[in-house]
Design an enzyme around this catalytic site. Structure first.
Site: not given
Ligand code: HSE
Length: 433
Positions: A16, A47, A132, A136, A187, A190, A201, A205
């Protein structure tokens, strides 16, 4: 007069973080035009050692403290993932008077009430459009587009990995492990894929959606959560024969008695719009008093879709039009959540039974004794399974609506029958009409 740039730090250079830098670079002209001023990346923090990525002229550091201490940074983008370090970065950034934008649904679902309070007290923005359903814009839909409405329910396919696995099982007969490995390779999963397939997950959300929809605060610990691990290709096939698809849904519903918050596999009628949302795609459906049904569909994960939502938050801050979130006036603990035992649902039951005369009659009697009405039944010869212990056939029953605690009692009695050979599978049915 030219406005000064919004100076930001991007913390985290995973999928991301890289996507954010790429979108900021590729669409710099329209982003500046829409933001009303440039968005300048002052620092990129990660990191791990500096990766091969265009930092857009930003300083690179592995030291997150230097971001928090830098008075020139207006806004911190938290994309480092995980919980402890990310939580610390968000709190310290807000405390230092910086706006925060994050895609980290886990920390929002658990500590989001505190972040919102900290931000409100300092007149800062805490932005989480990307947390979330990735690309979208459903947070914007709830907080702006539908802000005049009373929300009746929010439901959605909000974990792409689970949807990918269920679609692969249904369409190509792929087994669970292979489909999960594919989703990981693409990808979508999690770091700990049990968060995806175990429903955690999606529960994160749903917590965030319900907080905005019903003003109930972040109630993650109280979300009833089931994953998809025990679903089989047989269940998917029986559901299909009954006219349904199995989807893993998050459901938040306002009722007269309180709010239902649950995440579990669900039989949906095949003509329901959500039933045709396949692969890794996400979709959220919202029913509200004035707008009626609205549906939001798109990529729920991935670098650029998620970056699209992150950068939208940045543009809102730059323009000065980002929402200052409402903090529930009543404390979150004051809102009534309905225990799952008190919800009412139709159910799919898969009752593995010895193939002996009278078993179905006994099962039907137990259901009838609990006032549970049967809508449809499947029992097929070719469905015989032979395992090491004994051979058995599945009796598949679709019931009408029944209160969960009544169904629990009936299932306990059915499982006590000597002819029932292993735990009964129960999948809830929803129609959303
Ligand atoms: N692991 C998530 C999913 C992606 O599969 O949908 C981002 O939330």
């Amino acid at each position: 007069m030219n406005k000064p740039p919004l100076s930001i730090a991007v913390c985290g250079l995973g999928t991301v973080g890289r996507g954010v830098l790429e979108v900021l670079k590729r669409n710099a002209d329209i982003i500046e035009q829409r933001a009303g001023r440039p968005i300048r990346v002052v620092t990129v923090a990660s990191r791990t050692a500096r990766p091969e990525v265009d930092l857009l002229g930003a300083r690179f550091t592995t030291d997150l403290n230097s971001v928090i201490d830098d008075p020139d940074i207006d806004l911190v983008v938290e994309l480092i993932g995980g919980e402890t370090l990310a939580d610390d970065l968000v709190r310290r950034s807000l405390a230092a008077g910086k706006h925060v934008v994050t895609a980290n649904k886990a920390i929002i679902a658990t500590h989001g009430d505190q972040y919102l309070e900290m931000a409100a007290a300092r007149d800062l923005v805490f932005g989480f459009e990307s947390a979330v359903a990735g690309g979208i814009p459903v947070i914007g839909a709830l907080s702006r587009g539908l802000s005049a409405n009373r929300i009746n329910w929010v439901t959605g396919i909000i974990n792409g990995t689970s949807n990918y696995i269920l679609t692969a099982m249904a369409q190509s007969g792929q087994d669970f492990a292979t489909a999960l490995a594919d989703a990981q390779a693409l990808g979508y999963a999690e770091a700990d894929p049990s968060f995806d397939v175990g429903g955690i997950d999606a529960a994160h959300k749903l917590t965030i959606l319900a907080c905005l929809a019903f003003g109930i605060g972040m109630r993650f610990e109280e979300v009833y959560t089931e994953g998809i691990e025990t679903l089989t290709i047989d269940d998917i096939e029986y559901a299909r024969q009954l006219g349904y698809r199995i989807k893993h849904l998050g459901i938040a519903r306002q009722t007269h008695a309180g709010v239902e918050l649950r995440v579990h596999p669900t039989l949906l009628p095949e003509q329901q719009l959500l039933a045709s949302v396949d692969g890794v795609m996400n979709a959220v459906m919202i029913n509200s008093d004035a707008a009626g049904d609205t549906l939001y569909y798109g990529a729920g994960a991935g670098g650029e879709p998620t970056a699209s939502a992150v950068v939208a938050d940045l543009i809102d801050v730059a323009r000065g039009c980002a929402p200052r979130w409402w903090v529930p006036e009543a404390g979150p603990d004051d809102a009534v959540l309905i225990p799952v035992a008190d919800i009412e649902c139709a159910c799919y039951l898969n009752i593995p039974s010895m193939d002996k005369p009278g078993v179905f009659a006994r099962a039907a009697t137990i259901l009838s004794d609990h006032d549970i009405s049967i809508e449809a039944v499947i029992q097929k010869e070719q469905a015989v399974h032979v395992d090491v212990e004994q051979s058995w056939v599945p009796i598949v029953i679709l019931t009408h609506k029944v209160r969960e605690r009544v169904m629990n009692e009936a299932i306990a009695e059915l499982e006590a029958l000597p002819e029932v050979v292993s735990p009964i599978k129960r999948i809830r049915v929803e129609h959303f009409v």
